[in-house]
Write a protein that holds these residues in place. Structure first.
Motif, PDB file in Angstrom:
ATOM      1  N   THR A 123     -43.861 -44.188  61.638  1.00  0.00           N
ATOM      2  CA  THR A 123     -43.684 -44.992  60.487  1.00  0.00           C
ATOM      3  C   THR A 123     -44.644 -44.534  59.282  1.00  0.00           C
ATOM      4  OG1 THR A 123     -45.619 -46.730  60.884  1.00  0.00           O
ATOM      5  CG2 THR A 123     -43.144 -47.013  61.807  1.00  0.00           C
ATOM      6  N   PRO A 124     -44.545 -44.827  58.040  1.00  0.00           N
ATOM      7  CA  PRO A 124     -45.614 -44.311  57.155  1.00  0.00           C
ATOM      8  C   PRO A 124     -47.030 -44.892  57.507  1.00  0.00           C
ATOM      9  CG  PRO A 124     -43.665 -45.267  55.996  1.00  0.00           C
ATOM     10  CD  PRO A 124     -43.483 -45.441  57.502  1.00  0.00           C
ATOM     11  N   GLU A 139     -58.313 -32.296  56.023  1.00  0.00           N
ATOM     12  CA  GLU A 139     -57.461 -30.846  55.847  1.00  0.00           C
ATOM     13  C   GLU A 139     -56.410 -30.596  56.728  1.00  0.00           C
ATOM     14  OE1 GLU A 139     -60.732 -28.127  56.922  1.00  0.00           O
ATOM     15  OE2 GLU A 139     -61.979 -28.609  54.923  1.00  0.00           O
ATOM     16  N   LEU A 140     -55.887 -31.610  57.408  1.00  0.00           N
ATOM     17  CA  LEU A 140     -54.719 -31.764  58.369  1.00  0.00           C
ATOM     18  C   LEU A 140     -53.612 -32.083  57.855  1.00  0.00           C
ATOM     19  CD1 LEU A 140     -56.528 -32.883  61.957  1.00  0.00           C
ATOM     20  CD2 LEU A 140     -55.917 -30.586  61.372  1.00  0.00           C
ATOM     21  N   ALA A 141     -53.614 -32.395  56.567  1.00  0.00           N
ATOM     22  CA  ALA A 141     -52.647 -33.225  55.923  1.00  0.00           C
ATOM     23  C   ALA A 141     -51.231 -32.472  56.000  1.00  0.00           C
ATOM     24  CB  ALA A 141     -52.839 -33.481  54.523  1.00  0.00           C
ATOM     25  N   GLY A 142     -51.205 -31.074  55.973  1.00  0.00           N
ATOM     26  CA  GLY A 142     -49.804 -30.271  56.125  1.00  0.00           C
ATOM     27  C   GLY A 142     -49.375 -30.350  57.443  1.00  0.00           C
ATOM     28  N   GLN A 143     -50.268 -30.134  58.307  1.00  0.00           N
ATOM     29  CA  GLN A 143     -49.888 -29.881  59.727  1.00  0.00           C
ATOM     30  C   GLN A 143     -49.476 -31.361  60.292  1.00  0.00           C
ATOM     31  OE1 GLN A 143     -52.708 -27.459  62.377  1.00  0.00           O
ATOM     32  NE2 GLN A 143     -53.772 -27.263  60.427  1.00  0.00           N
ATOM     33  N   TRP A 144     -50.322 -32.119  59.761  1.00  0.00           N
ATOM     34  CA  TRP A 144     -50.226 -33.815  60.430  1.00  0.00           C
ATOM     35  C   TRP A 144     -48.764 -34.151  60.030  1.00  0.00           C
ATOM     36  CZ3 TRP A 144     -53.827 -36.300  63.214  1.00  0.00           C
ATOM     37  CH2 TRP A 144     -53.494 -37.843  63.357  1.00  0.00           C
ATOM     38  N   ASP A 145     -48.313 -34.079  58.874  1.00  0.00           N
ATOM     39  CA  ASP A 145     -46.913 -34.713  58.319  1.00  0.00           C
ATOM     40  C   ASP A 145     -45.837 -33.717  58.921  1.00  0.00           C
ATOM     41  OD1 ASP A 145     -48.135 -36.875  56.989  1.00  0.00           O
ATOM     42  OD2 ASP A 145     -48.472 -35.702  55.208  1.00  0.00           O
ATOM     43  N   ASP A 146     -46.164 -32.373  59.075  1.00  0.00           N
ATOM     44  CA  ASP A 146     -45.233 -31.777  59.625  1.00  0.00           C
ATOM     45  C   ASP A 146     -44.869 -32.256  60.982  1.00  0.00           C
ATOM     46  OD1 ASP A 146     -43.258 -29.286  59.610  1.00  0.00           O
ATOM     47  OD2 ASP A 146     -44.766 -28.781  61.173  1.00  0.00           O
ATOM     48  N   LEU A 147     -45.784 -32.417  61.843  1.00  0.00           N
ATOM     49  CA  LEU A 147     -45.736 -33.301  63.153  1.00  0.00           C
ATOM     50  C   LEU A 147     -45.119 -34.738  62.914  1.00  0.00           C
ATOM     51  CD1 LEU A 147     -45.979 -33.451  66.071  1.00  0.00           C
ATOM     52  CD2 LEU A 147     -48.272 -34.297  65.866  1.00  0.00           C
ATOM     53  N   SER A 200     -40.776 -47.092  54.201  1.00  0.00           N
ATOM     54  CA  SER A 200     -39.661 -46.585  54.917  1.00  0.00           C
ATOM     55  C   SER A 200     -40.127 -45.663  55.787  1.00  0.00           C
ATOM     56  CB  SER A 200     -38.653 -46.291  53.996  1.00  0.00           C
ATOM     57  OG  SER A 200     -38.942 -45.067  53.312  1.00  0.00           O
ATOM     58  N   SER A 201     -39.465 -45.717  57.083  1.00  0.00           N
ATOM     59  CA  SER A 201     -39.441 -44.595  58.039  1.00  0.00           C
ATOM     60  C   SER A 201     -38.011 -44.286  58.203  1.00  0.00           C
ATOM     61  CB  SER A 201     -39.858 -45.190  59.285  1.00  0.00           C
ATOM     62  OG  SER A 201     -39.243 -46.155  59.920  1.00  0.00           O
ATOM     63  N   ALA A 202     -37.714 -43.317  59.294  1.00  0.00           N
ATOM     64  CA  ALA A 202     -36.371 -42.679  59.394  1.00  0.00           C
ATOM     65  C   ALA A 202     -35.249 -43.659  59.663  1.00  0.00           C
ATOM     66  CB  ALA A 202     -36.359 -41.831  60.527  1.00  0.00           C
ATOM     67  N   ASP A 203     -35.768 -44.949  60.177  1.00  0.00           N
ATOM     68  CA  ASP A 203     -34.542 -46.107  60.472  1.00  0.00           C
ATOM     69  C   ASP A 203     -34.991 -47.509  59.861  1.00  0.00           C
ATOM     70  OD1 ASP A 203     -36.870 -46.559  62.241  1.00  0.00           O
ATOM     71  OD2 ASP A 203     -35.341 -46.990  63.851  1.00  0.00           O
ATOM     72  N   MET A 204     -35.917 -47.591  59.113  1.00  0.00           N
ATOM     73  CA  MET A 204     -36.347 -48.723  58.824  1.00  0.00           C
ATOM     74  C   MET A 204     -36.827 -48.938  57.356  1.00  0.00           C
ATOM     75  SD  MET A 204     -39.247 -51.017  60.936  1.00  0.00           S
ATOM     76  CE  MET A 204     -40.648 -49.764  60.582  1.00  0.00           C
ATOM     77  N   VAL A 244     -45.192 -42.619  47.581  1.00  0.00           N
ATOM     78  CA  VAL A 244     -44.332 -42.482  46.790  1.00  0.00           C
ATOM     79  C   VAL A 244     -43.691 -41.007  46.528  1.00  0.00           C
ATOM     80  CG1 VAL A 244     -43.653 -42.806  44.137  1.00  0.00           C
ATOM     81  CG2 VAL A 244     -44.796 -44.648  45.676  1.00  0.00           C
ATOM     82  N   ALA A 245     -44.667 -40.237  46.319  1.00  0.00           N
ATOM     83  CA  ALA A 245     -44.263 -38.921  46.049  1.00  0.00           C
ATOM     84  C   ALA A 245     -43.594 -38.179  47.294  1.00  0.00           C
ATOM     85  CB  ALA A 245     -45.510 -38.122  45.899  1.00  0.00           C
ATOM     86  N   SER A 246     -43.811 -38.703  48.548  1.00  0.00           N
ATOM     87  CA  SER A 246     -43.171 -38.058  49.702  1.00  0.00           C
ATOM     88  C   SER A 246     -42.051 -38.765  50.161  1.00  0.00           C
ATOM     89  CB  SER A 246     -44.036 -38.170  50.900  1.00  0.00           C
ATOM     90  OG  SER A 246     -44.427 -39.502  51.270  1.00  0.00           O
TER      91      SER A 246
END
Length: 419
Positions: free
Chosen positions: A63-64, A47-55, A290-294, A266-268
């Motif tokens: 990284t992914p 259930e933490l998906a939204g908070q987790w990915d916001d962090l 992919s991440s912010a720089d890689m 893929v969706a994100s």
């Protein structure tokens, strides 16, 4: 189930600003105290998906492999009941730190990062705009680690876990882990300049041959991803049939994990799933993360007829990833773990991952024992690899099925290895 974790005031409370102040770059009150809790229930973790990915968006080094999609799916496929230990730190109701862990026995009780051998980079998440997030998370994990050693493997240089390590109040050791190879995120023509002239000429000829074959690229959307992963794994199995495929790639748990994860990534925008087609038929497929720089290639599959036609598959995939890295402004193209010859020909930069071993003071003897086991096994593996390189016998690792003399670091996965 989740439980509160008491942390020392010095490890989680900021006093320099009033409670109404905001931490730079966040909407979190900088002067409010942090609250820590331990999540042991997989449903609560789910259930933490939204908070987790916001962090994760506020933790730039992630990284992914630190996404909720990857970690929660991995737990569903590989987790053991009763072993989940996810440490969370919040400030003002917003997550500012997270350590996704599980309890294992090696034989000592040991907290290890979720993700296991199929994850190339492990890390914690820390809000870059909250200077107290690292000591608060270190204090919470310190409390949870009572009677256990903490073992964080495959930590990329610059990862948030480095700040956790620096804030740790207790015995600690920093060790070398797998070596990753990195190239700059530039177009293929620029990468070819790294090669000797004869090698660059041959590679250009190979690329022209691929283009003449009529290979086209199709970017898979989220709705197609589940079926496309199935196709990719089928091609992967065909590709390595009779040649020592990594056993894990053939298991239903691995397929289920990738199908769940890749669709969400893929969706994100954290993954690109590409199918390579000839005459409308998919003959190869690969997953790039992919991440912010890689950008990094994770896994691929290709029909054996491409090899029979002497098409250079890995060069085709590298050209795709290089173009993606350059067009998206990502400065690093990671070849992930392993130092195989086909990677070394591009003259990449070796970047060793790190391994952090942490403990409470009363567990110092346990940390010493655990570290001695790590160093002993590493030395033994090194001896075997050197002997095999001189033409001696080879053996297969239990976890990957890879030959020890092949140049691949045992215990990990990446896309362009022999299996």
């Amino acid at each position: 189930m989740s439980t509160a974790v008491r942390t020392p005031a010095s490890a989680g409370t900021a006093t320099a600003a009033p409670a109404s102040a905001k931490a730079p770059g966040t909407g979190t009150p900088a002067g409010s105290a942090t609250a820590a809790r331990l999540v042991r229930d997989p449903e609560v973790f789910g259930e933490l998906a939204g908070q987790w990915d916001d962090l994760r968006r506020r933790s730039r080094s992630s990284t992914p492999f630190q996404s909720h999609a990857w970690l929660h799916s991995w737990w569903l496929s590989y987790g053991h009941p009763g072993r989940l230990r996810v440490v969370l730190v919040s400030r003002g109701g917003e997550l500012v730190g997270a350590a996704p862990m599980m309890l294992t026995y090696t034989p000592l009780p040991t907290l290890v990062a979720l993700g296991g051998d199929i994850t190339d980079f492990s890390d914690v998440l820390l809000d870059d705009g909250d200077p107290d997030a690292a000591p608060a998370l270190a204090g919470a994990l310190h409390r949870v680690a009572r009677g256990a050693v903490v073992d964080l493997r495959e930590v990329r240089p610059g990862a948030a876990a480095e700040r956790l390590y620096d804030a740790w109040a207790g015995p600690r050791r920093k060790l070398r882990d797998s070596v990753c190879l990195e190239l700059p995120g530039v177009p293929m023509e620029t990468l070819l300049e790294r090669l000797p002239a004869p090698s660059a000429k041959r590679t250009r000829q190979k690329l022209r041959k691929i283009d003449k074959t009529g290979v086209t690229e199709h970017l898979v959307g989220p709705a197609e991803a589940t079926a496309a992963v199935r196709t990719m794994l089928s091609l992967h199995e065909l590709q390595w049939e009779g040649r020592g495929v990594t056993p894990e790639h053939l298991l239903p748990r691995f397929r289920a994990h990738l199908q769940r994860t890749v669709r969400k990534l893929v969706a994100s925008g954290d993954a690109v799933l590409t199918e390579y087609r000839i005459g409308g038929e998919t003959v190869a497929s690969d997953i790039s993360l992919s991440s912010a720089d890689m950008v990094c290639g994770y896994l691929y599959g290709a029909h054996p007829r491409l090899r029979a036609a002497r098409l250079d598959i890995t060069t085709m995939l590298l050209r795709h990833d290089a173009a993606f890295a350059e067009s998206s402004g990502r400065g690093t193209l990671s070849l992930l773990r392993g130092t195989e010859p086909y990677k070394l020909r591009w003259q990449p930069v070796p970047v060793p991952n790190q391994r952090f071993v942490l403990a409470r003071r009363e567990m110092a003897p346990g940390l010493a024992l655990h570290t001695a086991r790590i160093l002993g096994r590493s030395a033994a593996a090194g001896l075997v690899r050197r002997y095999a390189a001189r033409g001696g016998w080879t053996w297969r690792t239990r976890t990957t099925g890879r030959r020890s003399g092949s140049g691949r670091t045992a215990g990990g996965e990446n896309r362009r290895t022999a299996g």
